[in-house]
Design a protein around this motif. Sequence first.
Motif, PDB file in Angstrom:
ATOM      1  N   HIS A 155      12.277 -10.928   2.064  1.00  0.00           N
ATOM      2  CA  HIS A 155      12.445 -10.490   3.451  1.00  0.00           C
ATOM      3  C   HIS A 155      13.191 -11.555   4.267  1.00  0.00           C
ATOM      4  O   HIS A 155      14.081 -11.227   5.060  1.00  0.00           O
ATOM      5  N   LEU A 156      12.869 -12.820   4.039  1.00  0.00           N
ATOM      6  CA  LEU A 156      13.563 -13.901   4.722  1.00  0.00           C
ATOM      7  C   LEU A 156      15.047 -13.918   4.338  1.00  0.00           C
ATOM      8  O   LEU A 156      15.921 -14.033   5.203  1.00  0.00           O
ATOM      9  N   ALA A 157      15.315 -13.785   3.053  1.00  0.00           N
ATOM     10  CA  ALA A 157      16.710 -13.743   2.593  1.00  0.00           C
ATOM     11  C   ALA A 157      17.443 -12.550   3.203  1.00  0.00           C
ATOM     12  O   ALA A 157      18.593 -12.666   3.638  1.00  0.00           O
ATOM     13  N   ASP A 158      16.768 -11.406   3.259  1.00  0.00           N
ATOM     14  CA  ASP A 158      17.351 -10.190   3.830  1.00  0.00           C
ATOM     15  C   ASP A 158      17.694 -10.389   5.304  1.00  0.00           C
ATOM     16  O   ASP A 158      18.765  -9.993   5.759  1.00  0.00           O
ATOM     17  N   ARG A 159      16.794 -11.024   6.041  1.00  0.00           N
ATOM     18  CA  ARG A 159      17.049 -11.281   7.470  1.00  0.00           C
ATOM     19  C   ARG A 159      18.235 -12.226   7.655  1.00  0.00           C
ATOM     20  O   ARG A 159      18.898 -12.189   8.686  1.00  0.00           O
ATOM     21  N   ASN A 160      18.474 -13.069   6.644  1.00  0.00           N
ATOM     22  CA  ASN A 160      19.627 -13.978   6.694  1.00  0.00           C
ATOM     23  C   ASN A 160      20.874 -13.360   6.080  1.00  0.00           C
ATOM     24  O   ASN A 160      21.876 -14.042   5.875  1.00  0.00           O
TER      25      ASN A 160
ATOM     26  N   ARG B 159      12.765  -2.256   3.515  1.00  0.00           N
ATOM     27  CA  ARG B 159      13.258  -3.023   4.654  1.00  0.00           C
ATOM     28  C   ARG B 159      12.824  -2.372   5.963  1.00  0.00           C
ATOM     29  O   ARG B 159      12.346  -3.041   6.877  1.00  0.00           O
ATOM     30  N   ALA B 160      12.984  -1.065   6.051  1.00  0.00           N
ATOM     31  CA  ALA B 160      12.598  -0.345   7.266  1.00  0.00           C
ATOM     32  C   ALA B 160      11.101  -0.450   7.510  1.00  0.00           C
ATOM     33  O   ALA B 160      10.659  -0.612   8.648  1.00  0.00           O
ATOM     34  N   LEU B 161      10.314  -0.368   6.456  1.00  0.00           N
ATOM     35  CA  LEU B 161       8.865  -0.468   6.611  1.00  0.00           C
ATOM     36  C   LEU B 161       8.478  -1.851   7.118  1.00  0.00           C
ATOM     37  O   LEU B 161       7.625  -1.981   7.991  1.00  0.00           O
ATOM     38  N   LEU B 162       9.110  -2.891   6.616  1.00  0.00           N
ATOM     39  CA  LEU B 162       8.805  -4.251   7.068  1.00  0.00           C
ATOM     40  C   LEU B 162       9.264  -4.477   8.503  1.00  0.00           C
ATOM     41  O   LEU B 162       8.590  -5.156   9.275  1.00  0.00           O
ATOM     42  N   GLU B 163      10.394  -3.913   8.867  1.00  0.00           N
ATOM     43  CA  GLU B 163      10.935  -4.127  10.196  1.00  0.00           C
ATOM     44  C   GLU B 163      10.300  -3.231  11.257  1.00  0.00           C
ATOM     45  O   GLU B 163      10.062  -3.676  12.374  1.00  0.00           O
ATOM     46  N   HIS B 164      10.037  -1.991  10.900  1.00  0.00           N
ATOM     47  CA  HIS B 164       9.603  -1.026  11.903  1.00  0.00           C
ATOM     48  C   HIS B 164       8.223  -0.430  11.647  1.00  0.00           C
ATOM     49  O   HIS B 164       7.710   0.275  12.507  1.00  0.00           O
TER      50      HIS B 164
ATOM     51  N   ARG C 229       0.839  -1.218   0.000  1.00  0.00           N
ATOM     52  CA  ARG C 229       0.000   0.000   0.000  1.00  0.00           C
ATOM     53  C   ARG C 229       0.865   1.257   0.000  1.00  0.00           C
ATOM     54  O   ARG C 229       0.581   2.220  -0.710  1.00  0.00           O
ATOM     55  N   ALA C 230       1.945   1.243   0.790  1.00  0.00           N
ATOM     56  CA  ALA C 230       2.827   2.414   0.876  1.00  0.00           C
ATOM     57  C   ALA C 230       3.467   2.735  -0.470  1.00  0.00           C
ATOM     58  O   ALA C 230       3.716   3.892  -0.780  1.00  0.00           O
ATOM     59  N   PHE C 231       3.713   1.717  -1.271  1.00  0.00           N
ATOM     60  CA  PHE C 231       4.315   1.916  -2.587  1.00  0.00           C
ATOM     61  C   PHE C 231       3.259   2.016  -3.697  1.00  0.00           C
ATOM     62  O   PHE C 231       3.599   2.050  -4.874  1.00  0.00           O
ATOM     63  N   GLY C 232       1.986   2.050  -3.307  1.00  0.00           N
ATOM     64  CA  GLY C 232       0.911   2.214  -4.283  1.00  0.00           C
ATOM     65  C   GLY C 232       0.619   0.983  -5.111  1.00  0.00           C
ATOM     66  O   GLY C 232       0.112   1.096  -6.230  1.00  0.00           O
ATOM     67  N   LEU C 233       0.914  -0.193  -4.571  1.00  0.00           N
ATOM     68  CA  LEU C 233       0.690  -1.444  -5.295  1.00  0.00           C
ATOM     69  C   LEU C 233      -0.459  -2.226  -4.667  1.00  0.00           C
ATOM     70  O   LEU C 233      -0.653  -2.184  -3.453  1.00  0.00           O
ATOM     71  N   ARG C 234      -1.187  -2.945  -5.519  1.00  0.00           N
ATOM     72  CA  ARG C 234      -2.249  -3.808  -5.019  1.00  0.00           C
ATOM     73  C   ARG C 234      -1.642  -5.079  -4.442  1.00  0.00           C
ATOM     74  O   ARG C 234      -0.559  -5.505  -4.826  1.00  0.00           O
ATOM     75  N   THR C 235      -2.381  -5.686  -3.535  1.00  0.00           N
ATOM     76  CA  THR C 235      -1.953  -6.930  -2.924  1.00  0.00           C
ATOM     77  C   THR C 235      -2.331  -8.098  -3.822  1.00  0.00           C
ATOM     78  O   THR C 235      -3.430  -8.149  -4.350  1.00  0.00           O
ATOM     79  N   SER C 236      -1.389  -9.012  -4.014  1.00  0.00           N
ATOM     80  CA  SER C 236      -1.668 -10.262  -4.719  1.00  0.00           C
ATOM     81  C   SER C 236      -0.873 -11.358  -4.024  1.00  0.00           C
ATOM     82  O   SER C 236       0.126 -11.082  -3.353  1.00  0.00           O
ATOM     83  N   LEU C 237      -1.321 -12.593  -4.185  1.00  0.00           N
ATOM     84  CA  LEU C 237      -0.636 -13.708  -3.548  1.00  0.00           C
ATOM     85  C   LEU C 237       0.827 -13.774  -3.967  1.00  0.00           C
ATOM     86  O   LEU C 237       1.716 -13.933  -3.135  1.00  0.00           O
ATOM     87  N   ILE C 238       1.086 -13.617  -5.257  1.00  0.00           N
ATOM     88  CA  ILE C 238       2.470 -13.729  -5.727  1.00  0.00           C
ATOM     89  C   ILE C 238       3.333 -12.603  -5.156  1.00  0.00           C
ATOM     90  O   ILE C 238       4.470 -12.837  -4.750  1.00  0.00           O
ATOM     91  N   ARG C 239       2.812 -11.401  -5.067  1.00  0.00           N
ATOM     92  CA  ARG C 239       3.596 -10.306  -4.476  1.00  0.00           C
ATOM     93  C   ARG C 239       3.875 -10.577  -3.008  1.00  0.00           C
ATOM     94  O   ARG C 239       4.987 -10.344  -2.520  1.00  0.00           O
ATOM     95  N   LEU C 240       2.861 -11.059  -2.277  1.00  0.00           N
ATOM     96  CA  LEU C 240       3.059 -11.377  -0.865  1.00  0.00           C
ATOM     97  C   LEU C 240       4.155 -12.421  -0.692  1.00  0.00           C
ATOM     98  O   LEU C 240       5.050 -12.269   0.144  1.00  0.00           O
ATOM     99  N   LYS C 241       4.096 -13.466  -1.490  1.00  0.00           N
ATOM    100  CA  LYS C 241       5.053 -14.564  -1.356  1.00  0.00           C
ATOM    101  C   LYS C 241       6.455 -14.165  -1.805  1.00  0.00           C
ATOM    102  O   LYS C 241       7.444 -14.545  -1.185  1.00  0.00           O
ATOM    103  N   VAL C 242       6.547 -13.389  -2.875  1.00  0.00           N
ATOM    104  CA  VAL C 242       7.858 -12.949  -3.364  1.00  0.00           C
ATOM    105  C   VAL C 242       8.514 -12.025  -2.336  1.00  0.00           C
ATOM    106  O   VAL C 242       9.694 -12.185  -2.000  1.00  0.00           O
ATOM    107  N   ILE C 243       7.756 -11.080  -1.814  1.00  0.00           N
ATOM    108  CA  ILE C 243       8.316 -10.161  -0.811  1.00  0.00           C
ATOM    109  C   ILE C 243       8.676 -10.919   0.457  1.00  0.00           C
ATOM    110  O   ILE C 243       9.709 -10.650   1.089  1.00  0.00           O
ATOM    111  N   ASP C 244       7.866 -11.888   0.839  1.00  0.00           N
ATOM    112  CA  ASP C 244       8.183 -12.693   2.013  1.00  0.00           C
ATOM    113  C   ASP C 244       9.500 -13.437   1.819  1.00  0.00           C
ATOM    114  O   ASP C 244      10.338 -13.482   2.723  1.00  0.00           O
ATOM    115  N   ALA C 245       9.714 -14.012   0.634  1.00  0.00           N
ATOM    116  CA  ALA C 245      10.975 -14.714   0.342  1.00  0.00           C
ATOM    117  C   ALA C 245      12.150 -13.743   0.377  1.00  0.00           C
ATOM    118  O   ALA C 245      13.223 -14.070   0.918  1.00  0.00           O
TER     119      ALA C 245
END
Length: 129
Positions: free
Chosen positions: A62-67, A120-125, A44-60
Motif C-alpha cells: 500500500h505504501l509503494a502504491d501510494r508512492n 486499492r479502492a477498499l484500502l482507500e475508500h 476479511r473482504a477477500f475471505g482471508l484470515r489476519t496474520s502479522l505477515i499479511r498485515l505487514k506485506v499489504i502495508d508495504a
Amino acid sequence: MQNQQQPAIALRFKRKVNAPLQGKVDVPESEERAGNEHIRELLRAFGLRTSLIRLKVIDALHLADRNGRSIGVRGIHTQLEQLDIPLSFLSVREVLKRLCAEGVISMGIDKCYSLNPEARALLEHGYSR
C-alpha cells in the motif's frame, strides 16, 4: 557433524534489545490494531484470515502504491527486516503468492507486485466487496 552456519543464522534473527530505536516508536497494541483496521477489513473482504505477515506485506504494498510504484519480494523482505520482523524471504514470497491467488494483488512482468484496483479502492475508500 555440527552445522557451522547455525549460530550465524540464529544471531541474524535475534532482536536487538539494547539497540536504540532510531526513530521507531512503541505503539500500544490497541492503536496498532486501529491503524491496521483497513487492512484487516481488506483481508476479511477477500475471505482471508489476519496474520502479522499479511498485515505487514499489504502495508508495504500500500505504501509503494501510494508512492506510484510496485515492489518486488526483495524490497518487501528488506522493509520487514528494517522493522525487526524476522521473516524469511521464502515466507514473504509464499504470502505474496497466496495474495495473488486470492486476487488481492497482482504480479507484473517485472516480477514486482501491486495492489489490484479493488483492493486499492477498499484500502482507500473502505467499500464492501
